[in-house]
Write an enzyme that holds these catalytic residues in place. Structure first.
Site, PDB file in Angstrom:
ATOM      1  N   ASP A 142     -41.200  33.325  14.807  1.00  0.00           N
ATOM      2  CA  ASP A 142     -39.904  33.706  15.086  1.00  0.00           C
ATOM      3  C   ASP A 142     -39.536  34.406  13.678  1.00  0.00           C
ATOM      4  OD1 ASP A 142     -37.578  34.616  16.205  1.00  0.00           O
ATOM      5  OD2 ASP A 142     -36.682  32.529  16.486  1.00  0.00           O
ATOM      6  N   ARG A 174     -40.246  34.975  31.558  1.00  0.00           N
ATOM      7  CA  ARG A 174     -38.841  34.537  31.362  1.00  0.00           C
ATOM      8  C   ARG A 174     -38.349  34.622  32.687  1.00  0.00           C
ATOM      9  NH1 ARG A 174     -35.996  35.285  26.466  1.00  0.00           N
ATOM     10  NH2 ARG A 174     -34.398  34.214  27.576  1.00  0.00           N
ATOM     11  N   ARG A 217     -24.458  34.018  26.045  1.00  0.00           N
ATOM     12  CA  ARG A 217     -25.297  33.955  24.956  1.00  0.00           C
ATOM     13  C   ARG A 217     -23.987  34.123  23.658  1.00  0.00           C
ATOM     14  NH1 ARG A 217     -30.412  37.466  22.664  1.00  0.00           N
ATOM     15  NH2 ARG A 217     -31.292  35.897  23.688  1.00  0.00           N
ATOM     16  N   CYS A 221     -40.996  34.654  20.402  1.00  0.00           N
ATOM     17  CA  CYS A 221     -40.238  35.045  21.648  1.00  0.00           C
ATOM     18  C   CYS A 221     -39.603  36.377  21.564  1.00  0.00           C
ATOM     19  CB  CYS A 221     -38.776  34.159  21.449  1.00  0.00           C
ATOM     20  SG  CYS A 221     -37.893  34.266  19.892  1.00  0.00           S
ATOM     21  N   HIS A 263     -32.300  27.556  21.993  1.00  0.00           N
ATOM     22  CA  HIS A 263     -32.717  28.703  23.121  1.00  0.00           C
ATOM     23  C   HIS A 263     -33.321  27.994  23.937  1.00  0.00           C
ATOM     24  CE1 HIS A 263     -33.308  32.654  24.757  1.00  0.00           C
ATOM     25  NE2 HIS A 263     -33.897  33.118  23.423  1.00  0.00           N
ATOM     26  N   GLN A 271     -35.803  29.947  26.824  1.00  0.00           N
ATOM     27  CA  GLN A 271     -36.830  30.608  26.147  1.00  0.00           C
ATOM     28  C   GLN A 271     -38.017  29.334  26.036  1.00  0.00           C
ATOM     29  OE1 GLN A 271     -37.500  33.849  24.522  1.00  0.00           O
ATOM     30  NE2 GLN A 271     -39.542  33.073  24.616  1.00  0.00           N
TER      31      GLN A 271
HETATM   32  N1   CP Z   1     -36.574  36.303  23.042  1.00  0.00           N
HETATM   33  C1   CP Z   1     -35.170  36.910  23.652  1.00  0.00           C
HETATM   34  O1   CP Z   1     -34.381  35.973  23.700  1.00  0.00           O
HETATM   35  O2   CP Z   1     -35.004  38.190  23.193  1.00  0.00           O
HETATM   36  P1   CP Z   1     -33.646  38.821  23.487  1.00  0.00           P
HETATM   37  O3   CP Z   1     -32.981  38.492  22.272  1.00  0.00           O
HETATM   38  O4   CP Z   1     -34.066  40.391  23.504  1.00  0.00           O
HETATM   39  O5   CP Z   1     -32.692  38.521  24.583  1.00  0.00           O
HETATM   40  N1  NVA Z   2     -34.073  33.046  16.306  1.00  0.00           N
HETATM   41  C1  NVA Z   2     -33.797  34.367  16.878  1.00  0.00           C
HETATM   42  C2  NVA Z   2     -34.079  34.307  18.430  1.00  0.00           C
HETATM   43  C3  NVA Z   2     -34.081  35.640  18.764  1.00  0.00           C
HETATM   44  C4  NVA Z   2     -34.363  35.983  20.427  1.00  0.00           C
HETATM   45  C5  NVA Z   2     -32.157  34.585  16.679  1.00  0.00           C
HETATM   46  O1  NVA Z   2     -31.353  33.701  16.904  1.00  0.00           O
HETATM   47  O2  NVA Z   2     -31.903  35.678  16.260  1.00  0.00           O
END
Ligand code: CP
Ligand code: NVA
Length: 309
Positions: A227, A293, A108, A267, A135, A138
């Site tokens: 989101d 997931r 990540r 998400c 993402h 997801q």
């Molecule tokens: N939806 C998601 O990716 O959650 P986290 O940021 O908690 O991993």
């Molecule tokens: N769009 C959000 C998704 C988190 C899972 C972010 O990038 O913070």
């Protein structure tokens, strides 16, 4: 060995295979506990190394359980404990060690180029666990959830996204093209997808529509996604941006423009983009969405390691 960085780079047939495998595996685990290993233990002896440059709850836990259920193990690295960020060790050398010690790497990151840079030097697969531009794990999992609930292929459904044009939406756009479903995006004009994404949308099939009125986007939807308005590391005037999204908040009134049996997905984590009534309603499937997931990421791991049945 195959990488999982962006949905638009993966053949549609492979994405469909991953979803099918996840469905089979989920059914087979009916009575098993979270840490019980699948009977075939296909990744016995394998190590998943995960690294998070940004916060995570769901992705961290679901990958942890995914590899455990496949019979393997995981190690989670913090970037501030590695020489990579502190002592200036190169990505090339870091990648070499990761490849010698582990079997698959999940990252990540706050920098898309880093995924490509790691890919160049790794001899094991890399999985994108969220980047500024996408993402993918997801969204593939969300397609699984939608088909599980609606008992229909997603190509037969209308999907709405009401919210910011961010990484999650970019992956949903890629999925709309791969799986051929209608996607209606509702967002303020100033926050429409950027030029590159627009080019990608226009080059592909005409199933994606953008509205600056949330009701038009919600109209006739089977699924309404949202989101957070402010994503991690979003460098904007937060107050200003939140103000511009006020009319796009998902509430009962807005959902009344969608189909009667529409579902709401998010998400997580959430902010003010959805009200508590909708979030806690029967239409909201966010907890099932989060749990799935695990299942889809198991099949992504198998895909990357050429072990998909
Ligand atoms: N939806 C998601 O990716 O959650 P986290 O940021 O908690 O991993
Ligand atoms: N769009 C959000 C998704 C988190 C899972 C972010 O990038 O913070």
């Amino acid at each position: 060995m195959r990488h999982f960085i962006n949905l638009h780079d993966i053949p549609a047939g492979d994405l469909r295979k991953i979803i099918k495998d996840a469905k089979k595996r989920k059914t087979l685990r009916n009575r098993l506990k979270n840490l019980d290993v699948d009977l075939d233990a296909p990744l016995k002896g394998n190590l998943l190394i995960q690294m998070f440059e940004k916060s995570s709850l769901r992705t961290r836990l679901s990958f942890y359980l995914a590899i455990k259920q496949l019979g393997g193990s995981t190690l989670t690295l913090r970037p501030d404990e590695l020489h990579l960020s502190k002592g200036g060790e190169s990505i090339a050398d870091t990648a070499k060690i990761l490849s010698n010690f582990g079997n698959v790497f999940m990252l990540r990151t706050d920098n898309d180029a880093k995924l490509e840079e790691f890919k160049k030097y790794l001899s094991i697969p890399i999985i994108n666990g969220l980047s500024p531009s996408s993402h993918p794990t997801q969204i593939l999992s969300d397609i699984f959830t939608i088909e599980e609930i609606k008992k229909k292929q997603i190509s037969k459904l209308n999907i709405a996204w009401i919210g910011d044009s961010n990484n999650v939406l970019n992956s949903l756009i890629a999925a709309s093209i791969k799986f051929s479903f209608v996607l209606k995006i509702g967002c303020p004009k100033k926050y429409q997808p950027n030029k590159n994404i627009m080019k990608y949308i226009n080059k592909n099939k005409n199933k994606i529509f953008i509205y600056n009125n949330p009701r038009q986007a919600a109209h006739g939807a089977d699924v309404v996604f949202s989101d957070k308005v402010i994503s991690m590391n979003d460098k904007v005037n937060k107050k200003n941006k939140l103000n511009q999204f006020k009319k796009f908040r998902i509430d009962r009134k807005l959902l009344s423009f969608a189909n009667k049996d529409c579902i709401f997905l998010h998400c997580l984590p959430r902010g003010a983009e959805v009200d508590e009534e909708v979030f806690a309603s029967r239409k909201s499937k966010v907890w099932q969405q989060a749990s799935n997931r695990i299942h889809v990421q198991k099949s992504i791991l198998l895909y990357c390691l050429n072990k998909l049945r």
